[in-house]
Design a protein around this motif. Structure first.
Motif, PDB file in Angstrom:
ATOM      1  N   THR A  24       0.848  -1.202   0.000  1.00 31.30           N
ATOM      2  CA  THR A  24       0.000   0.000   0.000  1.00 31.30           C
ATOM      3  C   THR A  24       0.878   1.244   0.000  1.00 31.30           C
ATOM      4  N   SER A  25       0.332   2.330  -0.515  1.00 30.25           N
ATOM      5  CA  SER A  25       1.029   3.626  -0.401  1.00 30.25           C
ATOM      6  C   SER A  25       0.261   4.534   0.554  1.00 30.25           C
ATOM      7  N   VAL A  69      -2.451  -1.931  -3.019  1.00 29.20           N
ATOM      8  CA  VAL A  69      -2.277  -2.829  -4.166  1.00 29.20           C
ATOM      9  C   VAL A  69      -3.375  -3.890  -4.065  1.00 29.20           C
ATOM     10  N   ARG A  99       5.019  -1.093  -5.756  1.00 27.19           N
ATOM     11  CA  ARG A  99       3.557  -1.126  -5.847  1.00 27.19           C
ATOM     12  C   ARG A  99       3.072  -1.311  -7.276  1.00 27.19           C
TER      13      ARG A  99
END
Ligand code: SF4
Ligand code: SF4
Length: 393
Positions: A59-60, A80, A301
């Motif tokens: 994840t971001s 993601v 990602r």
């Protein structure tokens, strides 16, 4: 009772995983006795070695806004998809990878984190994850027992945490460790060393032990993501701190021997090189030096493969390989090859260094940031001394 849970042929024989964590290199004779067939790996021209451990960004998204986030995560970042991550885990399993380390952003924000761990386990991959603790509840902690270890980011006591990250997360980190320990999850602490928190390291280790952590991993501050700024120069350890670091760690390791495992990360090795001169002594800290693109890889990602998780440059993988399988990227990525070439053909003083086999020239993320290339680590005391002899009149 110890159990062999995975094995993979190598040119020298095989890697064998015992239980969840320990990887042992065995020679061909022992591998044969274990009924392993080396196949093409035992020929004169074996295929390219494959990674043992891969870091996977899931994840971001992260609300913490840490000043030095190497992934530049944001509050509105995206996860993601589970499908994409499942495909990644399929590919890593097919390559014979042993360990997957999930990172973010903040992985704990994903509701499907327990499912991710189970997906990895179903493919005989050992999953670990790193978290700041944001999003952890008691119920969620109980659901994380498929992880071999959860590593909690904890950057210090007595104000050290806030000095490193820009927000005071000490209480959150403490609560996270306690909650996980109570849930029966093995917990390690990731502690980033900067000039602002090094003075409190002894107190931090006492604190980690009291919290019930089984391990503290000391991480070098690296100029990646939001940390790749002028601020880096104000946060990295001073030369005087680096020069005393080996003695400090040796004393702390003795103090906690048998009670708390103290490890250093890949990038820390050169910083210990003026006081710890014996590769065997470095091995006590679980040290492996720079393995980027060799025993270590990272999946970004967007599905591209990096040498390590700190290699976050978005143009790192050339366009023809975008969308290619992870195995194809591992084989053909010019960016990964740059990491390998830097290890295979080092320049001085690394070429003649007694620690070369352990250190491998230091951290390329640091050397690329400070010098623009993958040359000897500019913050290594041996490199500093060597360069001083070249510039002194
Ligand atoms: S001289 Fe090079 S190989 Fe030796 S410790 Fe320093 S960076 Fe590592
Ligand atoms: S470049 Fe090498 S030493 Fe630096 S963080 Fe990546 S793997 Fe570690």
């Amino acid at each position: 009772m110890t159990r062999i849970t995975a094995a993979r042929p190598e040119h020298f024989g095989a890697w064998v995983r015992i239980d969840d964590g320990t990887l042992v290199a065995v020679d061909r004779a022992l591998a044969t006795r274990l009924s392993l067939d080396g196949g093409p790996w035992w020929t004169d021209a074996p295929p390219r070695p494959l990674p043992l451990e891969v870091h996977v960004a899931v994840t971001s998204r992260c609300p913490a806004d840490c000043a030095g986030c190497y992934q530049s995560a944001t509050r509105d970042g995206e996860h993601v998809s589970l499908d994409a991550l499942t495909s990644t885990l399929d590919a890593l399993s097919a390559m014979g990878v042993f360990t997957v380390a999930f990172g973010g952003g903040e992985p704990m924000l994903r509701d499907d984190l327990p499912a991710l761990a189970a997906t990895a386990r179903a493919r005989n991959l050992v999953p670990v994850v790193t978290t700041s603790g944001l999003g952890l509840t008691r119920e969620k902690a109980l659901s994380l027992r498929d992880f071999a270890q959860v590593n909690v980011s904890h950057d210090g006591v007595a104000g050290g945490y806030e000095a490193v990250r820009g927000f005071d997360g000490e209480a959150l980190a403490d609560r996270t460790v306690r909650t996980l320990v109570e849930a029966g999850v093995p917990v390690g602490i990731n502690h980033v060393l900067t000039r602002q928190n090094l003075a409190h390291l002894a107190a931090m280790l006492d604190h980690a032990r009291a919290l019930g952590a089984v391990e503290v991993q000391l991480l070098r501050y690296k100029p990646a993501g939001r940390a790749a700024s002028l601020d880096y120069l104000a946060r990295r350890l001073t030369e005087a701190q680096v020069d005393g670091l080996g003695d400090t760690l040796r004393a702390l390791a003795q103090r906690h021997e048998g009670a708390l495992s103290i490890r250093v990360d890949c990038a820390m090795v050169p910083l210990l090189s003026n006081t710890i001169t014996d590769p065997a002594a470095l091995a006590r800290f679980g040290v492996f030096g720079c393995e980027a693109g060799r025993n270590l890889g990272a999946v970004r990602r967007d599905g591209t493969l990096a040498g390590c998780s700190f290699d976050v440059r978005h143009d790192a993988v050339e366009s023809p390989l975008r969308g290619a399988s992870i195995a194809a990227q591992w084989e053909a990525s010019p960016e990964l090859q740059r990491f390998r070439d830097a290890v295979a053909a080092p320049s001085e003083p690394c070429a003649q260094c007694s620690l070369r086999s352990m250190c491998r020239g230091g951290c390329r993320i640091v050397s690329a940031h400070l010098a623009g290339d993958f040359g000897p680590d500019p913050e290594c005391p041996r490199v500093r001394a060597f360069r001083a002899t070249k510039t002194d009149p």
